[in-house]
Design an enzyme around this catalytic site. Structure first.
Site, PDB file in Angstrom:
ATOM      1  N   TRP A 362       0.835  -1.217   0.000  1.00  0.00           N
ATOM      2  CA  TRP A 362       0.000   0.000   0.000  1.00  0.00           C
ATOM      3  C   TRP A 362       0.860   1.253   0.000  1.00  0.00           C
ATOM      4  CZ3 TRP A 362      -1.836   2.611   5.008  1.00  0.00           C
ATOM      5  CH2 TRP A 362      -0.911   2.421   6.045  1.00  0.00           C
ATOM      6  N   ASP A 363       2.141   1.073   0.290  1.00  0.00           N
ATOM      7  CA  ASP A 363       3.104   2.178   0.252  1.00  0.00           C
ATOM      8  C   ASP A 363       2.958   2.968  -1.054  1.00  0.00           C
ATOM      9  OD1 ASP A 363       3.882   0.057   1.956  1.00  0.00           O
ATOM     10  OD2 ASP A 363       5.971   0.742   2.012  1.00  0.00           O
ATOM     11  N   GLU A 505       0.531  -3.038  12.658  1.00  0.00           N
ATOM     12  CA  GLU A 505       0.657  -4.496  12.480  1.00  0.00           C
ATOM     13  C   GLU A 505       0.893  -5.228  13.796  1.00  0.00           C
ATOM     14  OE1 GLU A 505       3.760  -4.860   9.558  1.00  0.00           O
ATOM     15  OE2 GLU A 505       2.302  -4.845   7.919  1.00  0.00           O
ATOM     16  N   LYS A 618       2.365   0.334  16.339  1.00  0.00           N
ATOM     17  CA  LYS A 618       3.596   0.252  15.546  1.00  0.00           C
ATOM     18  C   LYS A 618       3.855   1.528  14.742  1.00  0.00           C
ATOM     19  CE  LYS A 618       5.812  -2.385  11.844  1.00  0.00           C
ATOM     20  NZ  LYS A 618       5.721  -3.412  10.814  1.00  0.00           N
ATOM     21  N   GLN A 619       2.791   2.080  14.146  1.00  0.00           N
ATOM     22  CA  GLN A 619       2.975   3.202  13.216  1.00  0.00           C
ATOM     23  C   GLN A 619       1.655   3.954  13.107  1.00  0.00           C
ATOM     24  OE1 GLN A 619       3.196  -0.149  10.277  1.00  0.00           O
ATOM     25  NE2 GLN A 619       2.789   1.501   8.836  1.00  0.00           N
TER      26      GLN A 619
END
Ligand code: BGC
Ligand code: BGC
Length: 784
Positions: A362-363, A505, A618-619
């Site tokens: 998806w980046d 994640e 995580k992000q």
């Protein structure tokens, strides 16, 4: 293997350390090193990547060293062994040169090296390395240069100039095609046909073991003593999967030997193939080999400047040139890795290393797409055509899972592939067993991310031809998948999405991950709108898609399910729950993971099962939701969620900092915004020697550009409208940039007091709720 002898030498006056690498005060387009740092070769190999969207080569050195990783890839040539993930095979190396000086092998681990400098010119991707090397009585000056051509996608050219400074010298040079490269030990190529053509051209023909992609690589050398060309035929050397040409020349003190290497690569799935890989490869090199290095470099430089830099412009005036170098570096790498045709995508690490095996995530749509569509939309177009072709794989993936429509792979390789994510990862610290990677099964938000990217592209470019031919079909197939994936929950009387991995994640079994649900809602709603609109305004496209998808049935289903999809709302404290259970989990102090140089440091203390039940993120997850759907949430809600989630986020992904920087700028946390911007710039360029070993982070680099343009420059697309609402960091004097919006080139210039907008076409933009109309060549000046 540490060689302290010449490591960390005194840095020359003009070169300053702004990041972990050297930069020059007066040159915004140069990064480099002033010593050979042998323990960290991999970092610099990744950083000094050269490529042209077809061919990509790591910046390994010409002469061999322990710990080196000579990767070279051609996009879209994946190969797969049973029970392993498909990957881009590491091609035979063409960079190598072994040089002997009076019988002694050139190696900077021996002898004395002075005046070492190696730099990458970000304007045209040329690497130049110069140094003096002394061994016993021999002292020589070396100057290596090389580039991957932007004018001819198959071509790599390099040159070395060697000048003995003290003694007459016998120089022996061995150069060739070395197929003993592997992907971490896996050999993807069969033994090759190797031969010499016309006494001068060495060629290797080989193919991948399983995908049967054929390759030809050819190399040709020319030698000059001062300016006189020598007619020397090489002595051939054949080994397993290797072919080398050897030359031996007597060079007098003060004379300069120039050795030029021309090399090219053809693959059997090349779009420009005429006869076959071997013949095309040889024919092209015979032709190109007549030109000299400088001429071929100039051809490539012209493409960089006329086709790339002409259309991509960012100028930052600041107290130092660090931000400018960072954004130039990011743009260089994005263009060097952007596919030159439509059947390929950009891996999470581009072609810069073996990390993530060349797979696209998806980046591409969420992080890189804005960069390409606002700079050179044709690159974005290519990437989306790839996703159209990938409908074959995505529809298979949906079918195999028992769903309808198209489910895009979490990790994508060839367009016809369904899922390419590996199944097993590193060891669990508690059980000691390999951890199963669930992303391929349950990190399903990618399917709306692709649709989101398609829609953003259509709105930003106005490319409705693409929409009718491919774009709408992608969005509708994705929406159809979602309609079959959501499940009814009778208790809440709503549809929901259970058991997914969201952007965070570290929650492997989340239900109603807010980011996922909002994206799915958007996708189904947009699908319904598109169908309704086509039925009223474009029956031809409607009929074409109706034959594939039964649109009248689909539209009803989408309207009903979107209206009834559960969307987590801000609670009494204005917090949007990341998923159904997140807010009930235990909180822990995460400072040590946030400040650690190593990603995944938290796995030393917890395994995934434990992380699943902790308020550790995580992000950017809810943060990304707030950014992509900024019009749905008030500034106050964004601020409260920032205060809640930011301290719990450990940024174990390079996708995290840029979102935080942009959001912080939006809510007036200007120091934080700049702090996050700097962190983002340093993902690859910073002092962490381990972060880039297997390649650099393409979405992180796109993030650098995003923070500058979308964050400080204030460019957003909200409800299909262009917004420009800039606010630049206090240490900057000004920011100037260009973007392309619906075919018009817009120039924006921002200071602390005001900003101006000009455009070569008629455009509209929104600033603080006011719509400004800009006529061609008119300059709108707005006080801040
Ligand atoms: C990433 C996942 C990916 C997996 C396998 C992990 O490090 O976080 O997104 O699917 O590697 O490539
Ligand atoms: C991130 C994913 C990302 C992948 C590839 C993972 O670590 O969690 O969001 O897509 O890396 O960059």
């Amino acid at each position: 293997m540490v060689n302290n002898h010449y490591m960390f030498k005194q840095i020359k006056e003009m070169v300053i350390m702004l990041f972990g690498i050297a930069t020059k005060k007066d040159d915004d387009w140069w990064i480099g090193v002033t010593a050979l740092d042998t323990p960290h070769l991999s970092k610099y190999e990744s950083l000094m990547f050269q490529g042209n969207g077809y061919l990509g080569i790591r910046g390994s050195l010409e002469e061999p060293y322990l710990n080196e990783k000579r990767d070279m890839f051609v996009l879209g040539t994946f190969d797969k062994f049973e029970n392993e993930a498909t990957e881009l095979p590491n091609l035979p190396d063409i960079v190598n040169m072994e040089i002997q000086v009076n019988g002694k092998l050139l190696s900077l681990n021996h002898g004395e090296t002075t005046d070492y400098q190696r730099g990458l010119n970000l304007r045209n991707g040329e690497i130049v390395r110069t140094f003096n090397w002394q061994s016993g009585k021999d002292k020589l000056h070396f100057e290596f240069r090389r580039f991957v051509s932007m004018a001819n996608c198959h071509l790599f050219v390099s040159e070395v100039k060697i000048t003995p400074l003290l003694e007459n010298t016998r120089l022996q040079i061995k150069s060739g095609i070395d197929g003993q490269q592997t992907n971490s030990g896996t050999q993807h190529f069969i033994e090759a046909n190797k031969r010499l053509f016309n006494a001068r051209f060495v060629q290797m023909q080989t193919r991948t073991q399983n995908s049967l992609v054929k390759f030809a690589l050819t190399e040709y050398h020319r030698l000059f003593l001062n300016t006189t060309e020598l007619t020397l035929n090489p002595r051939l050397q054949l080994e397993r999967r290797q072919i080398f040409a050897n030359y031996s020349i007597e060079v007098e003190k003060g004379q300069c030997l120039t050795f030029v290497k021309y090399a090219n690569v053809f693959a059997s799935n090349d779009k420009d193939l005429q006869v076959n890989v071997s013949k095309d490869c040889l024919k092209q090199l015979e032709h190109v080999g007549r030109e000299d290095y400088q001429k071929l470099l100039a051809d490539s430089t012209r493409v960089w400047s006329e086709k790339i830099w002409h259309d991509s412009f960012v100028e930052i005036s600041s107290h130092n040139n660090k931000p400018q170098i960072a954004v130039n570096y990011a743009r260089y790498q994005l263009f060097a890795n952007a596919p030159c045709d439509y059947s390929k995508n950009i891996g999470a690490k581009g072609m810069t290393g073996e990390g993530y095996k060349g797979h696209a995530f998806w980046d591409t749509e969420i992080f890189m797409m804005p960069f390409f569509m606002l700079n050179i939309p044709s690159y974005a177009h290519n990437l989306l055509i790839y996703r159209y072709l990938n409908l074959i794989g995505a529809r298979r993936k949906a079918r195999e899972g028992g769903y309808h429509g198209a489910q895009y792979p979490w990790e994508a390789a060839m367009p016809e592939d369904a899922e390419s994510a590996p199944l097993w990862g590193s060891a669990d610290i508690i059980t000691g067993e390999p951890m199963k990677i669930l992303s391929g099964e349950t990190e399903i938000h990618v399917t709306s991310d692709v649709a989101f990217g398609v829609y953003q592209y259509i709105k930003n470019t106005g490319d409705y031809e693409f929409a009718r031919r491919m774009g709408y079909e992608i969005i509708l197939q994705c929406a159809k998948f979602w309609a079959s994936r959501v499940t009814w929950n009778a208790e809440i009387n709503q549809f929901e999405i259970i058991d997914v991995i969201g952007p965070d994640e570290y929650k492997e079994h989340a239900s109603n991950n807010a980011f996922t649900n909002y994206m799915v809602h958007w996708c189904m709603k947009k699908g319904a709108e598109i169908i309704t609109d086509l039925r009223q305004n474009d029956l031809m496209t409607y009929d074409k898609l109706d034959q594939k998808m039964d649109l009248s049935k689909l539209v009803k289903e989408l309207i009903q399910k979107a209206a009834k999809l559960y969307l987590p709302q801000p609670n009494n404290d204005d917090i949007i729950a990341q998923d159904d259970n997140y807010l009930s989990y235990q909180k822990i102090n995460v400072n040590k993971y946030r400040t650690s140089d190593n990603v995944s440091e938290i796995f030393r203390d917890f395994d995934l099962k434990q992380l699943d039940k902790l308020q550790v993120t995580k992000q950017a997850d809810v943060m990304l939701l707030l950014l992509l759907f900024e019009d749905k949430f008030s500034k106050d809600v964004i601020k409260k969620n920032w205060d809640y989630y930011e301290p719990k986020t450990i940024h174990d992904s390079s996708l995290s900092f840029s979102t935080h920087a942009i959001l912080a700028n939006d809510i007036g946390l200007y120091n934080k915004a700049f702090e996050y911007f700097e962190k983002n710039c340093q993902i690859d360029l910073g002092t962490n020697m381990n972060s880039s070993v297997k390649g650099i982070h393409m979405a992180g680099l796109a993030g650098t550009w995003k923070v500058v343009i979308e964050g400080f420059g204030g460019v957003r697309t909200v409800k299909g409208q262009l917004h420009i609402q800039p606010h630049i960091p206090s240490t900057w004097n000004s920011l100037k940039y260009s973007i392309v919006w619906q075919g018009s080139k817009i120039d924006v210039s921002v200071t602390h007091k005001c900003f101006s907008v000009t455009s070569d076409g008629k455009i509209k933009f929104v600033y603080h709720g006011h719509v400004y109309n800009v006529e061609p060549e008119e300059r709108i000046l707005i006080g801040i």
